[in-house]
Scaffold this motif. Structure first.
Motif, PDB file in Angstrom:
ATOM      1  N   ASP A 102       0.672  -1.209   0.131  1.00  0.00           N
ATOM      2  CA  ASP A 102      -0.173   0.022  -0.059  1.00  0.00           C
ATOM      3  C   ASP A 102       0.877   1.196  -0.024  1.00  0.00           C
ATOM      4  O   ASP A 102       1.609   1.304   0.750  1.00  0.00           O
ATOM      5  CB  ASP A 102      -0.715  -0.242   1.162  1.00  0.00           C
ATOM      6  N   PRO A 103       0.648   1.938  -1.019  1.00  0.00           N
ATOM      7  CA  PRO A 103       1.699   3.128  -1.093  1.00  0.00           C
ATOM      8  C   PRO A 103       1.408   4.200   0.080  1.00  0.00           C
ATOM      9  O   PRO A 103       2.356   4.979   0.366  1.00  0.00           O
ATOM     10  CB  PRO A 103       1.370   4.098  -2.423  1.00  0.00           C
ATOM     11  N   GLU A 104       0.226   4.209   0.687  1.00  0.00           N
ATOM     12  CA  GLU A 104      -0.133   4.948   1.686  1.00  0.00           C
ATOM     13  C   GLU A 104       0.715   4.932   3.076  1.00  0.00           C
ATOM     14  O   GLU A 104       0.930   5.689   3.815  1.00  0.00           O
ATOM     15  CB  GLU A 104      -1.594   5.101   2.228  1.00  0.00           C
ATOM     16  N   THR A 105       0.918   3.392   3.146  1.00  0.00           N
ATOM     17  CA  THR A 105       1.491   3.002   4.451  1.00  0.00           C
ATOM     18  C   THR A 105       2.940   2.454   4.415  1.00  0.00           C
ATOM     19  O   THR A 105       3.832   2.410   5.385  1.00  0.00           O
ATOM     20  CB  THR A 105       0.904   1.850   5.316  1.00  0.00           C
ATOM     21  N   TYR A 106       3.301   2.070   3.170  1.00  0.00           N
ATOM     22  CA  TYR A 106       4.695   1.378   3.125  1.00  0.00           C
ATOM     23  C   TYR A 106       5.715   2.336   3.191  1.00  0.00           C
ATOM     24  O   TYR A 106       5.937   3.312   2.651  1.00  0.00           O
ATOM     25  CB  TYR A 106       4.796   0.860   1.505  1.00  0.00           C
ATOM     26  N   PRO A 107       6.740   1.940   4.148  1.00  0.00           N
ATOM     27  CA  PRO A 107       7.599   3.080   4.702  1.00  0.00           C
ATOM     28  C   PRO A 107       8.801   3.532   3.700  1.00  0.00           C
ATOM     29  O   PRO A 107       9.118   4.499   3.955  1.00  0.00           O
ATOM     30  CB  PRO A 107       8.260   2.465   5.998  1.00  0.00           C
ATOM     31  N   LEU A 108       9.050   2.753   2.726  1.00  0.00           N
ATOM     32  CA  LEU A 108      10.018   2.847   1.870  1.00  0.00           C
ATOM     33  C   LEU A 108       9.869   3.567   0.561  1.00  0.00           C
ATOM     34  O   LEU A 108       9.763   2.691  -0.210  1.00  0.00           O
ATOM     35  CB  LEU A 108      11.028   1.633   1.641  1.00  0.00           C
ATOM     36  N   GLN A 109       9.327   4.786   0.735  1.00  0.00           N
ATOM     37  CA  GLN A 109       8.960   5.290  -0.396  1.00  0.00           C
ATOM     38  C   GLN A 109      10.361   5.811  -1.296  1.00  0.00           C
ATOM     39  O   GLN A 109      11.356   5.793  -0.827  1.00  0.00           O
ATOM     40  CB  GLN A 109       8.158   6.473  -0.248  1.00  0.00           C
ATOM     41  N   LYS A 110      10.028   6.276  -2.467  1.00  0.00           N
ATOM     42  CA  LYS A 110      11.369   6.659  -3.161  1.00  0.00           C
ATOM     43  C   LYS A 110      11.941   7.916  -2.890  1.00  0.00           C
ATOM     44  O   LYS A 110      11.551   8.840  -3.583  1.00  0.00           O
ATOM     45  CB  LYS A 110      11.054   6.680  -4.597  1.00  0.00           C
ATOM     46  N   LYS A 111      12.700   7.909  -1.923  1.00  0.00           N
ATOM     47  CA  LYS A 111      13.274   9.275  -1.270  1.00  0.00           C
ATOM     48  C   LYS A 111      14.439   8.768  -0.541  1.00  0.00           C
ATOM     49  O   LYS A 111      14.534   7.393  -0.030  1.00  0.00           O
ATOM     50  CB  LYS A 111      12.262  10.171  -0.793  1.00  0.00           C
ATOM     51  N   ARG A 112      15.508   9.592  -0.162  1.00  0.00           N
ATOM     52  CA  ARG A 112      16.584   9.132   0.738  1.00  0.00           C
ATOM     53  C   ARG A 112      15.890   9.140   2.310  1.00  0.00           C
ATOM     54  O   ARG A 112      15.323  10.072   2.763  1.00  0.00           O
ATOM     55  CB  ARG A 112      17.515  10.157   0.823  1.00  0.00           C
ATOM     56  N   HIS A 113      16.285   7.801   3.039  1.00  0.00           N
ATOM     57  CA  HIS A 113      15.725   7.848   4.307  1.00  0.00           C
ATOM     58  C   HIS A 113      17.063   8.004   5.246  1.00  0.00           C
ATOM     59  O   HIS A 113      18.185   7.523   4.486  1.00  0.00           O
ATOM     60  CB  HIS A 113      14.942   6.772   4.737  1.00  0.00           C
ATOM     61  N   SER A 114      17.088   8.512   6.308  1.00  0.00           N
ATOM     62  CA  SER A 114      18.511   8.373   7.262  1.00  0.00           C
ATOM     63  C   SER A 114      18.543   6.967   7.495  1.00  0.00           C
ATOM     64  O   SER A 114      17.596   6.530   7.824  1.00  0.00           O
ATOM     65  CB  SER A 114      18.129   9.248   8.174  1.00  0.00           C
ATOM     66  N   PHE A 115      19.839   6.704   8.017  1.00  0.00           N
ATOM     67  CA  PHE A 115      20.197   5.498   8.485  1.00  0.00           C
ATOM     68  C   PHE A 115      19.642   5.347   9.982  1.00  0.00           C
ATOM     69  O   PHE A 115      19.143   4.046  10.279  1.00  0.00           O
ATOM     70  CB  PHE A 115      21.673   5.280   8.632  1.00  0.00           C
ATOM     71  N   GLU A 116      19.404   6.331  10.614  1.00  0.00           N
ATOM     72  CA  GLU A 116      18.603   6.321  11.976  1.00  0.00           C
ATOM     73  C   GLU A 116      17.191   5.568  11.678  1.00  0.00           C
ATOM     74  O   GLU A 116      16.847   4.851  12.448  1.00  0.00           O
ATOM     75  CB  GLU A 116      18.685   7.806  12.431  1.00  0.00           C
ATOM     76  N   PHE A 117      16.480   6.397  10.621  1.00  0.00           N
ATOM     77  CA  PHE A 117      15.016   6.110  10.694  1.00  0.00           C
ATOM     78  C   PHE A 117      15.220   4.492  10.119  1.00  0.00           C
ATOM     79  O   PHE A 117      14.318   3.687  10.571  1.00  0.00           O
ATOM     80  CB  PHE A 117      14.467   7.010   9.537  1.00  0.00           C
ATOM     81  N   LEU A 118      16.089   4.310   9.248  1.00  0.00           N
ATOM     82  CA  LEU A 118      16.124   3.005   8.726  1.00  0.00           C
ATOM     83  C   LEU A 118      16.307   1.628   9.725  1.00  0.00           C
ATOM     84  O   LEU A 118      15.717   0.707   9.528  1.00  0.00           O
ATOM     85  CB  LEU A 118      17.165   2.664   7.563  1.00  0.00           C
ATOM     86  N   ARG A 119      16.875   2.239  10.756  1.00  0.00           N
ATOM     87  CA  ARG A 119      17.019   1.085  11.817  1.00  0.00           C
ATOM     88  C   ARG A 119      15.841   0.866  12.544  1.00  0.00           C
ATOM     89  O   ARG A 119      15.630  -0.331  13.175  1.00  0.00           O
ATOM     90  CB  ARG A 119      18.368   1.716  12.991  1.00  0.00           C
ATOM     91  N   THR A 120      14.783   1.717  12.487  1.00  0.00           N
ATOM     92  CA  THR A 120      13.440   1.491  13.216  1.00  0.00           C
ATOM     93  C   THR A 120      12.779   0.588  12.374  1.00  0.00           C
ATOM     94  O   THR A 120      11.741   0.198  12.762  1.00  0.00           O
ATOM     95  CB  THR A 120      12.769   2.849  13.430  1.00  0.00           C
ATOM     96  N   ILE A 121      13.350   0.485  10.980  1.00  0.00           N
ATOM     97  CA  ILE A 121      12.441  -0.741  10.027  1.00  0.00           C
ATOM     98  C   ILE A 121      13.231  -1.393   9.682  1.00  0.00           C
ATOM     99  O   ILE A 121      13.632  -1.851   8.368  1.00  0.00           O
ATOM    100  CB  ILE A 121      11.598   0.089   8.894  1.00  0.00           C
ATOM    101  N   GLY A 122      14.092  -2.025  10.685  1.00  0.00           N
ATOM    102  CA  GLY A 122      15.121  -3.044  10.427  1.00  0.00           C
ATOM    103  C   GLY A 122      14.634  -4.454   9.502  1.00  0.00           C
ATOM    104  O   GLY A 122      15.430  -5.141   8.963  1.00  0.00           O
ATOM    105  N   HIS A 123      13.173  -4.723   9.450  1.00  0.00           N
ATOM    106  CA  HIS A 123      12.648  -5.761   8.842  1.00  0.00           C
ATOM    107  C   HIS A 123      12.495  -5.589   7.249  1.00  0.00           C
ATOM    108  O   HIS A 123      12.390  -6.206   6.507  1.00  0.00           O
ATOM    109  CB  HIS A 123      11.377  -6.082   9.232  1.00  0.00           C
ATOM    110  N   LEU A 124      12.609  -4.187   7.090  1.00  0.00           N
ATOM    111  CA  LEU A 124      12.389  -3.771   5.288  1.00  0.00           C
ATOM    112  C   LEU A 124      13.668  -2.851   5.027  1.00  0.00           C
ATOM    113  O   LEU A 124      13.974  -2.752   3.614  1.00  0.00           O
ATOM    114  CB  LEU A 124      11.262  -2.589   5.427  1.00  0.00           C
ATOM    115  N   ARG A 125      14.705  -2.768   5.666  1.00  0.00           N
ATOM    116  CA  ARG A 125      15.710  -1.767   5.239  1.00  0.00           C
ATOM    117  C   ARG A 125      16.653  -2.438   4.200  1.00  0.00           C
ATOM    118  O   ARG A 125      17.380  -1.816   3.504  1.00  0.00           O
ATOM    119  CB  ARG A 125      16.511  -1.236   6.226  1.00  0.00           C
TER     120      ARG A 125
END
Ligand code: ATP
Ligand code: MN
Length: 463
Positions: A102-125
């Motif tokens: 779902d594009p409304e909720t999928y956390p990895l949209q096409k933009k740069r995310h910080s490594f700190e943020f990505l650590r909070t979604i370790g199952h998707l990073r």
């Protein structure tokens, strides 16, 4: 039909080949009458571009569901790409969307995310470019390590994860117990009654496989361990994990010089291997993470490491025209700032420091004739500091017993380790490499939490 990995397709497939590709959508672009999607299957940094014409079955619904993150299977024919940026693309004939995102909720949209943020979604990073590259390079490093030792006839030995010897790194141990923590059995004097615990005595997660590797080296000559180690150190740094992997070779009939030769050849081998196996990923790190990564790799491969004694290193540090936070004097351990000064500023390449004062090193390191220093060696690398620590081991029973006692340990607790010096003892040596430190060094990643898929650190064991 062939079901092949995208890395291989991009490398060697030709137009007109029929293919079946499976992966996850990275991007979608809809145009009039057709759409482009980019698929990644984890095999390479680059995506495979897929062109979908409106004449494919169920075009409208399929395109609507093919959002970033969706799992998809595409059957089609390769064609030469009209667009810039790729040699070939896949012309879809049939698509199957397995799992939508779902594009409304999928956390990895096409933009740069910080490594700190990505650590909070370790199952998707791991589905991002950066983590894809990190974990492919991590895999290549592991493969290189095994290949290096296997080519040289070393035996890979599995040392225990649960251990009863607490002699190393006291205070940093995780206890292993099956006692009921709400109802701990006590002895008459109120101490914990470990005789009722699973192993009948206190046990811990291992901090190193070295002592057991020495046992195996005394039978097989050259061995190595490569496994997880644990430290309950409450240090929240960018270089410490509570669970990390360590590589520890151990060689019988080996002195410190041969140990250093092996360690240097080992590091060079891994760097060369990764440059050959993961050129795209390494280029990515050089562009996006740390623009010295490729130069550093070349530096390691092409230069002889500088070798000097601790005593000489101290002299150089005392003469240095920089101000250190920690004091420098003979007998004190080198701090990270000192190590980096030597490797980064003074020699500008890896440095092997040898012959450290006995008081600051472990009991098992071989005492030199001066009785003040031990035959230890640390390899210090630019940017990271200590990457390898090793030594020639004390093979003389009487000296080892003295050292055990002088460091406050009981020889009877180490009876089997001392037995190795009683029966068929021989000069031997080895070293330890912190695997995540190596991957950090290789990729330029600033935080050790970002080079292991599931980092374990104080207050954090999610995923
Ligand atoms: P440091 O001074 O960085 O804490 P150390 O002296 O405690 O390291 P050793 O006991 O010599 O390290 O461990 C062997 C190797 O394991 C080190 O050279 C380092 O590469 C790595 N290492 C040590 N502790 C950790 C940790 N907590 N997380 C990841 N790697 C580690
Ligand atoms: Mn430490």
């Amino acid at each position: 039909m062939l079901n092949r990995r995208i890395a291989e397709i991009l490398r060697s497939s030709q137009p007109d080949e029929s293919l079946l590709v499976q992966g996850w959508v990275r991007t979608k672009r809809e145009l009039k009458g057709f759409a482009f999607i980019e698929i990644n299957d984890g095999s390479s940094l680059a995506n495979l571009q897929v062109v979908i014409n409106e004449d494919v079955p169920d075009y409208e619904t399929t395109i609507k569901n093919l959002n970033t993150g969706a799992a998809v299977e595409v059957a089609g024919v390769l064609v030469a790409s009209q667009g810039k940026g790729q040699r070939i693309e896949l012309k879809a004939e049939k698509l199957k969307v397995y799992g939508e995102a779902d594009p409304e909720t999928y956390p990895l949209q096409k933009k740069r995310h910080s490594f700190e943020f990505l650590r909070t979604i370790g199952h998707l990073r791991s589905r991002t470019n950066s983590f894809g590259a990190v974990f492919r390079v991590r895999n290549a490093c592991s493969a290189a390590i095994h290949q290096f030792f296997q080519e040289r006839g070393f035996l890979w030995v599995h040392t225990p994860i649960i251990t009863a010897s607490d002699c190393e790194g006291a205070g940093e141990l995780f206890s292993v117990t099956s006692l009921d923590l709400k109802n701990i059995p006590r002895t008459d004097n109120q101490a914990i009654d470990y005789s009722q615990d699973f192993f009948g005595k206190p046990t811990y997660l291992t901090v190193s496989g070295q002592l057991e590797a020495e046992v195996m080296a005394m039978a097989f000559g050259n061995v190595y361990t490569f496994g997880p180690t644990f430290r309950a150190e409450n240090s929240n740094t960018s270089r410490h994990l509570a669970e990390f992997w360590m590589v520890e070779p151990e060689m019988a009939f080996c002195n410190l010089e041969e140990d250093m030769d092996l360690a240097e050849a080992f590091l060079k081998y891994i760097f060369e291997y990764v440059l050959v196996k993961c050129p795209e990923d390494m280029e990515f790190f050089n562009q996006r993470i740390d623009n010295s990564v490729l130069a550093t790799a070349e530096n390691i491969i092409n230069n002889q490491f500088e070798r000097l004694t601790y005593t000489d290193a101290i002299k150089l540090l005392e003469k240095a025209d920089v101000k250190f936070d920690y004091p420098v004097s003979w007998g004190l351990d080198l701090q990270s700032e000192h190590e980096r000064y030597l490797a980064e500023q003074l020699f500008k390449k890896p440095v092997i420091v040898t012959d450290y004062p006995a008081q600051i090193k472990a009991f098992y390191m071989r005492l030199s004739d001066d009785e003040k220093t031990v035959r230890a060696m640390d390899i210090l690398a630019p940017k990271i500091g200590e990457i390898i620590g090793g030594s020639q081991r004390e093979e003389r029973l009487d000296v080892l017993e003295r050292r055990v006692i002088s460091q406050g340990m009981k020889p009877e607790d180490l009876w089997w380790y001392l037995d190795l010096r009683r029966y068929g003892t021989v000069p031997h040596a080895g070293f330890g490499l912190g695997f995540e430190r190596l991957v950090q060094f290789m990729t330029g990643m600033g935080n050790i939490r970002d080079v292991i898929p599931f980092p374990r650190t104080p207050q954090n064991a999610e995923f």
